[in-house]
Each structure stands twice: as C-alpha cells, then as structure tokens.
Write an enzyme that holds these catalytic residues in place. Structure first.
Site, PDB file in Angstrom:
ATOM      1  N   HIS A 198      -6.151 -10.187   6.097  1.00 41.02           N
ATOM      2  CA  HIS A 198      -7.337 -11.050   6.015  1.00 41.02           C
ATOM      3  C   HIS A 198      -7.056 -12.460   6.517  1.00 41.02           C
ATOM      4  O   HIS A 198      -7.978 -13.181   6.907  1.00 41.02           O
ATOM      5  CB  HIS A 198      -7.927 -11.040   4.597  1.00 41.02           C
ATOM      6  CG  HIS A 198      -7.189 -11.843   3.566  1.00 41.02           C
ATOM      7  ND1 HIS A 198      -6.321 -11.278   2.654  1.00 41.02           N
ATOM      8  CD2 HIS A 198      -7.203 -13.168   3.285  1.00 41.02           C
ATOM      9  CE1 HIS A 198      -5.853 -12.205   1.852  1.00 41.02           C
ATOM     10  NE2 HIS A 198      -6.367 -13.367   2.219  1.00 41.02           N
ATOM     11  N   ASP A 238      -2.772  -4.968   2.984  1.00 37.83           N
ATOM     12  CA  ASP A 238      -3.287  -6.235   3.518  1.00 37.83           C
ATOM     13  C   ASP A 238      -2.180  -7.008   4.246  1.00 37.83           C
ATOM     14  O   ASP A 238      -1.639  -7.981   3.724  1.00 37.83           O
ATOM     15  CB  ASP A 238      -3.867  -7.060   2.372  1.00 37.83           C
ATOM     16  CG  ASP A 238      -4.735  -8.216   2.851  1.00 37.83           C
ATOM     17  OD1 ASP A 238      -4.699  -8.521   4.058  1.00 37.83           O
ATOM     18  OD2 ASP A 238      -5.432  -8.823   2.021  1.00 37.83           O
ATOM     19  N   SER A 279      -2.357 -16.515  -0.181  1.00 32.87           N
ATOM     20  CA  SER A 279      -2.509 -15.297   0.616  1.00 32.87           C
ATOM     21  C   SER A 279      -1.460 -15.276   1.714  1.00 32.87           C
ATOM     22  O   SER A 279      -1.332 -16.223   2.482  1.00 32.87           O
ATOM     23  CB  SER A 279      -3.905 -15.251   1.241  1.00 32.87           C
ATOM     24  OG  SER A 279      -4.884 -15.041   0.266  1.00 32.87           O
TER      25      SER A 279
END
Length: 718
Positions: A83, A219, A645
């Site tokens: 992402h 991810d 992240s």
C-alpha cells in the site's frame, strides 16, 4: 529459600521488561537498553544507532515522506508495504500490463521501472539543539511571539548548522516544545520498482479486513535505490548504479514463537499520549462520534450505489476506501479507549501529578495547570465540534462542497492578493479539476449531500449555525442544488470560471451550490476559527508546560517518551495474542489456511490467484513453510501508528522477521493511550514474503540477492 530468590529475581526482571513507547534511537542507552535486553534482545544500543560505524538506523529510510522501508541487500534493494508503493505500481499499470491485478516482477535490473518524484531519506546523524532553538525565547511573554521566534531560530539553524553539500538539516520539536533535535539526512531520488504481488495478495481482505485481526495480507512491494558513481544522491539517470547501503538487514527464517522479542524501527506520524483526561473525554464523547456519524452516512450511500453499478464501483473504490479507513479507525479507537478505561487512567495520573506538584512546592508554577485545562476544554468543546463537522461535511466527504470550497478560497485570494494571484489560481484550478470530475458521479454525491447536510444542520452547535441552514429540508435542498448548480460537471464549472474576476465572482454568488458552501464557510471563519485558534493556542502553551512538569517531576526511571512526529523511532515488545472481548482470544499467528478459508472466487477483496491455490493444494512451500503450514502474518506489542507502514520487524539479533503494515482494531487507541493488554501491531511474516517472491513469482534473482539465515545453519539454496 533458593526458590524465593529466583521468584524475586523473576518478578524484578518482569517489572524491568516494559513495553510500549516510541523512542529516539540515539538515546537508547540506559533504561531502554536494559528493558530491551530483559525482553530478550541480544544486540546493543550502539548496534541500533551509531555515528561511528554502520548500524541498524542506516538500513531504515523514510519512504516517500509517509511510510517506512528497509534495505535488504548490498545492491540497494528495498522492501516496503504494497500500500506504500501502490501509487507507483498503479502509475505503471495499463490495460495491457495491469500490474495491480497481475503483479510485477523485474527478473533483471534492466527491467526495473523508474518512478517520477519517488524518494527515500536516510538518517545520517541525530543531535540535540534545544538550547540553540530556544535562544531569546525565554524573555518573551506572548505565545505567538514565542512561536515566531522559535521558527526564526529553526530556519536560521537549518541553514547554518554543518552538513555535507548532498545532505539536509531538519529540526523537529519533541515533548511539546521542550526539546528540539536536529536530523541530518540524505535523500535519494532515483528509486525503481522491482517487484509487487498482485493486489489479490498485496491487498487481500482490502477494506473489510482493514484494522482487523486475524489478517492474511501479503502487504509488500520491492524497490531499488540508485545513486551516482560515488554512491551519493542523484536524480534519475541511466548511468546511475545501485546504492550500496551502510547496513542492510539479514533475513532470519527461524520459527517464531509467542513471547519472542520483537523490535520495530520506523517513522510514526502523530500521537497524543500526554493529552489530559479532559481532552480524551472530548474525543471519546463528542468528536469521534460526530465524525463517525458523518462518514457512516457517506459510506452507506456510496456502498449502495457501488453494489448496483460496476462503473460507479470503479469510480468510487479508492474514495470509499479512503473514507472508510479513518471511520473504522475512530470506531476502534473509541472502543479501545473505553475498554481500557483510558480516561480513568489519566484521571488517576493527574491526581498523582497534583500530589507531586504539592510535594515539590511547585504550586505557583504548575498548580493550576489541570484547572486551566478543564476550563479550556469546556470552552473549546462546541468550537472543536463545529470545526470537525465543517471539515468532514464541507471539505472531505461531500465532493460538490469540496469543489465549492476551492472556489470560496479563490474569492478570498482575489480579496487579499489581487488579480494576478486570482488568475494564477484559477488556471491551476481549471487544469487540476479534470481528473477530479473523471471520477465524480452527481447522482451519488447528491445522496451523500442530502444525508450529510442534514447531519450538519442537526449536529452543528446551533448558536453558530447559519440562518440559511437551520431547519432545512435536506431532500428539497439537495434536489435544488444538484439540479441547478454548475459545480456538478467539469464543463459547467469551466463555464463558471470564465471571464474577468468581477464576472466570475458574480457568477459564483448566484450558483446554488456555491451559496451553500459560502454559508457554511462564512459561518466557520467568522464564528468558529478565531475563537478555536485562540483557545487552542492557550492549550498549546499549557501542554508545553504540562509536559515540562511531567519530565521534571517524574523519576529518572519513568518511561516518558516523546510523541510521534514522523521522525525515526524504535519500539519494542513481544509476539503475543490478545483478548479483545469477553470469551474471545486471538492467537498471534495466521497461515495460508486462513487465506483459503476467506477465499471468495471473483470477489474484489477475497479472490485468490490460481497459482497460489495450486501451491497451497500441493503444500509446495519450499524452505518457508513450518510443519506443513505457510505462515502469513503475526502480531506483537510494538507501539506503532500511521507512518510505521513498511517498518522492519526485527528479532533479538537485529535480523528481519517481518514487515509492519497495520494495527488491530481495538489497539488503534494507542495514538492516545498505549496498553500492552490490547495494543497490537500487525506484520507480514518475512517467510510469506519470500514464499511469494520465490515460489509464486519464481523471482530467483531477488532471492539470490538476499542474506537469508536458515535454521540450523542451513546453507542458502540458489
């Protein structure tokens, strides 16, 4: 007696093995290093941060200003979240080469794809410059003057403090303005896409599983950093060569177990851990419920249209996900704050704080802080609610109003900066709105408007509400606006923006949509913003003094860490399950079995590639499976937030074991109050990442580039 001594020693070690906190890597020696070693860490603070030798911090760059990444080879190979790399993967995707759907793998460096404006920033060194930043500030009494002087000092120091020509200086505030730290950085702007799994792996679970455990998302994405021939930063050039990092992470395939030590390094965005109880109570009882209500209404409308019309689904998929992200986060945050009794915990802390103030004889300096906080948060309550409703309804979730607000700003520019600035902004607006209207659907937005304008009218503090928006018929108003406003299409808004400034402004003010925006914005800027800013400035000054008092009156052993501010931090804890509610317990690991349990053929969130199914059915996991299972994700007690992240998850020896990408729903409260009981970060297991690269993509060139440490000193297989 021997047993009693061992028991006492065990209890002592447990009390010293604290978790949570976002710590500055240059300041880990002492308490933090002791805690980390008591949790199981085998390396030293010097191994994590050093200015004299390569250390872990040299392998953790800030990725594109909003995420974290890690270096995993001596040839500039970089790992981050799918992402985080999504926009760049999307920019290379076409109908013929749909990398979002099918994935992308470069099987040689020549196949790697350049990315316009993508950059990564490394930390060279960290220094305390508090004294220099606060020079000349102590004699000032006005808070605005203090802030102005601080910014002047920071600006001058950024220019004058020593650095190399290819480096940048950046000074950031810590502890609510009680400390200032210099970060000397190096930014590399030639970053190329190397690999990404299909979205059915990289976004598996999508919006439904967002902020949720158990999770089964691969991810991750891979990039490579390039430098000039001297290993220095350079703009993209075919002559650039792979960057040689000062440090890159070895990868461990040792089996993970509950209670294993974990450490996460990264760039957490923003936390508010030291807010007083009055502020947290306002968030829980007033602000979050209002924002949740607005977004809940918008999402229900959008979802209804998306389920019936595939074209609308394509138009709104990204927007829906964006709206849903923080809607879901605020719900979980509120739930977690209530479950953990965060308000009560803070009230207890404040009672103890008041006792410390009295004992230290500091009543004159700190004795009235809590009373002032209570008074200010009562006074700001309606202003804060109005501010959030203005933002959520007019700026974020009703597209016609958000465009109308750009026109409102254009009118203000004419009034304050004149004709030339007006024309420049108008031209930029016309050029920029084409992409917006490509994904705008007036039918959808009309129904969103109808729902949200009703909430705005009912929820907005009545003493500030514009007369035009009191007791409205939301259905009638929405039909009138969307039938008659030129804000509903690109061609019509270009028509509205045509002519001299006088004509354009006159046309604005006869437009039904603009009239609604203007009523909302005028009410906000006349009745809300000045008073909100005035009280908020008082709270900023109080918060700084409160933080100063906490630091001053707490023992040296107290775990007082600075709030996140997008600077490099270290957090540590253990792999551990948790109990989200009565009679429910979550294990800390997920496997590929769970992916197949969630699998829904053709579903945009839960579809699975056929090759992954085949590998699963054959149990063909290569070197990465454990006892016939393929690990996918795991959770731990590391204290993370947005910005983490892509952060590396490291084991006790500083080896890479996973990739951080999310938090559990109840644990999103950690931005305000961290509790090791329910706060968990979610990581992709490095073994799943390698399995996808190796067995799914057959990208042996990537595997061969890595320093993989196999269990039992097994040799790397080429």
């Amino acid at each position: 007696m021997k047993f009693l001594k061992l028991l006492i020693l065990f209890l002592f070690i447990q009390t010293q093995a604290q978790q949570g906190g976002m710590w500055i890597p240059s300041l880990l020696k002492g308490m933090n290093e002791t805690e980390m070693k008591n949790l199981g860490m085998k390396i030293s603070a010097e191994d994590i941060y050093s200015v004299n030798k390569s250390s872990l911090k040299d392998a953790v760059p800030h990725f594109d200003g909003g995420c974290t990444a890690e270096m995993i080879s001596n040839k500039g190979l970089l790992l981050t979240n799918h992402h985080c790399g999504y926009d760049n993967i999307q920019s290379h995707s076409t109908v013929e080469n749909d990398y979002l759907t099918n994935g992308f793998w470069a099987y040689s460096m020549a196949e790697e794809l350049p990315n316009k404006d993508l950059y990564v920033t490394f930390i060279n060194r960290i220094e305390d410059v508090t004294t220099k930043v606060l020079e000349g500030v102590g004699t000032l009494t006005n808070e605005s003057d203090k802030q102005k002087k601080i910014q002047e000092n920071i600006s001058n120091l950024n220019k004058s403090l020593p650095k190399e020509s290819w480096q940048e200086n950046s000074i950031r505030t810590f502890y609510d303005g009680n400390q200032y730290i210099l970060f000397v950085t190096e930014t590399y702007r030639d970053v190329r896409l190397v690999g990404a799994p299909p979205s059915s792996i990289g976004k598996f679970g999508s919006d439904t599983d967002n902020w949720v455990w158990p999770r089964h998302t691969g991810d991750f994405s891979l990039f490579r950093v390039y430098a000039d021939k001297n290993n220095k930063p350079a703009e993209y050039s075919k002559d650039n060569v792979p960057y040689v990092p000062k440090h890159f992470f070895p990868i461990s395939l040792e089996n993970l177990k509950e209670n294993d030590f974990t450490m996460v390094m990264g760039y957490p965005g923003r936390t508010q851990e030291y807010l007083p109880s009055f502020a947290v109570e306002q968030i829980v009882n007033t602000l979050n419920p209002a924002k949740i209500e607005v977004r809940d209404a918008a999402l229900k409308v959008q979802d209804g249209f998306m389920r019936k019309d595939n074209a609308i689904k394509i138009q709104y998929a990204s927007k829906y996900a964006s709206v849903a992200n923080y809607w879901k986060k605020w719900i979980g945050e509120t739930k977690g704050l209530k479950k953990s009794n965060a308000i009560g915990v803070k009230q207890k802390f404040e009672k103890e704080f008041a006792e410390k103030v009295a004992k230290a004889g500091k009543q004159a300096e700190y004795g009235n802080l809590l009373n002032e906080f209570e008074k200010n948060y009562k006074e700001i309550n309606d202003y804060a609610l109005a501010r959030d409703l203005f933002s959520e309804v007019a700026l974020r979730n009703t597209e016609l109003l958000s465009v109308g607000y750009k026109l409102y700003q254009l009118e203000q520019i004419l009034n304050t900066k004149g004709e030339q600035s007006f024309n420049d902004r108008r031209n930029n607006l016309i050029n920029g709105l084409g992409d917006f209207y490509k994904d705008f659907n007036a039918k959808v937005d009309e129904k969103v408007f109808e729902q949200l304008i009703a909430i705005y009218s009912n929820r907005y503090p009545s003493q500030f509400l514009s007369v035009d928006l009191k007791n409205i018929d939301a259905d009638k108003l929405s039909k009138d606006v969307y039938a008659n406003s030129k804000l509903v299409s690109y061609d019509k808004i270009k028509e509205l923006l045509t002519g001299d400034s006088k004509t354009v402004i006159a046309n604005f003010n006869t437009d039904k949509g603009f009239q609604v925006v203007k009523a909302i914005a005028d009410s906000y800027f006349q009745n809300i913003a000045p008073k909100y800013d005035e009280i908020n400035l008082k709270n900023t000054a109080l918060q700084r003094t409160y933080m100063k008092a906490i630091l001053e009156l707490s023992p040296k052993s107290a775990r007082i860490f600075p709030d996140a501010n997008s600077t490099l931090r270290v957090t540590y804890g253990k792999i551990k399950g948790y109990k989200p509610s009565d009679a429910v317990y979550y294990e800390p690991f997920t496997t590929l079995d769970g992916v197949m349990e969630k699998y829904i053929p053709g579903d945009y969130e839960f579809d699975v590639p056929q090759k992954l199914i085949s590998l699963y059915n054959a149990k063909d996991y290569g070197d990465y499976g454990v006892n016939g299972k393929m690990p996918v994700c795991f959770i731990a007690t590391n204290h993370t937030t947005g910005g983490n992240s892509g952060s590396p998850a490291l084991d006790k020896n500083g080896n890479l074991i996973g990739l951080n990408f999310d938090r559990v729903w109840e644990g999103t409260m950690s931005d305000i109050y961290y509790s090791p009981d329910i706060c968990r970060n979610i990581m992709v297991d490095i073994r799943y990442i390698l399995f996808v690269i190796d067995k799914y993509a057959n990208a042996k060139n990537i595997i061969n580039e890595l320093n993989i440490k196999y269990p039992n000193v097994k040799k790397i297989k080429k």
